[in-house]
Scaffold this motif. Structure first.
Motif: not given
Length: 269
Positions: A133-134, A136-137, A140, A173, A176-177
């Motif tokens: 989960a840490r 995000p890139e 995505l 996080l 960013r998402l």
């Protein structure tokens, strides 16, 4: 990497894992003695651990149904956990057979059950990605192979953020998402709270820390901050059990004390 990739799965059974403990609380079989041991110790702090898991699960069902009924056809679920019936894609596709769902988790035991997460309707799609989960890139990038980021997406972080401390970048996080979601998307959160039993929450956090894990319960105000800039759906950030109970699956919990968890759904304008 997706659940389709055949490769050996190594499961660390030397220390408990939140996904397997959650499975134990829900009565599942995909856990190990180390998970049960810690779950029992948590029950000694608060005997309603099973109720907490069930209430959280029921909120997921209601929120997913609410979103699907309002036209959401894409779901990104991070911190999926071990599949239990019915899972998020089954709830969504009951209402919208063409719904597309991407699940994301970092526990190898979830990967071992990925086939159960991939039983989509013919009209829809489900995919599983094995990413922390840490990252995000990476989430995505992989999710973008299944979901159309020009159309609304429901982002679910259910019972996940309390395993990320502030210095681990929990807020970053979420930001960013959400930044990558188009207008009309939704953020769905559920989270444990110390508001009703600060001493017990502190003891539980210490228990996690002693095992090399993080538990960061957050107050109502702290959870609400994750929704900054978004339009909260009524009734706002509320006890998980109180979020649209008319949608069904209300868990009957003994006693008068509230289950210490908050939840909320918010729309990106």
């Amino acid at each position: 990497m997706t659940g389709h990739d055949p490769q050996p799965i190594e499961i660390d059974t030397s220390k408990p894992h939140p996904a397997r403990m959650y499975d134990w609380f829900l009565g599942g079989k995909d856990n190990y003695p180390v998970d049960e041991q810690m779950a029992q110790q948590l029950l000694a702090l608060d005997s309603r651990g099973r109720d907490m898991a069930r209430v959280n699960r029921a909120f997921m069902h209601r929120a997913t149904r609410w979103l699907a009924e309002r036209g959401v056809r894409q779901f990104l679920d991070i911190g999926t956990g071990i599949p239990t019936e019915p899972n998020l894609h089954q709830i969504a596709q009951q209402t919208a057979p063409d719904a597309r769902i991407v699940y994301c988790d970092n526990d190898p035991i979830v990967l071992a059950h990925a086939a159960a997460l991939l039983r989509s309707t013919p009209e829809g799609a489900t995919e599983y990605i094995q990413v922390d989960a840490r990252q995000p890139e990476a989430i995505l990038e992989n999710a973008g192979k299944v979901l159309d980021f020009s159309r609304p997406i429901a982002l679910s972080l259910l019972a996940l953020l309390h395993f990320l401390d502030d210095e681990d970048g929990a807020a970053e996080l979420v930001d960013r998402l959400v930044a990558q979601l188009p207008s009309g998307s939704y953020l769905v959160l559920s989270h444990t709270t110390p508001d009703f039993n600060p001493e017990g929450a502190a003891q539980a956090s210490a228990m996690y820390k002693a095992r090399g894990m993080t538990l960061r319960p957050r107050s109502h105000a702290e959870l609400s901050a994750f929704f900054d800039g978004l339009e909260l759906v009524e009734p706002g950030v509320t006890l998980s059990a109180d979020w649209h109970p008319e949608l069904g699956e209300v868990i009957d919990v003994p006693g008068d004390e509230p289950i210490p968890g908050y939840a909320g759904v918010a729309r990106k304008p």
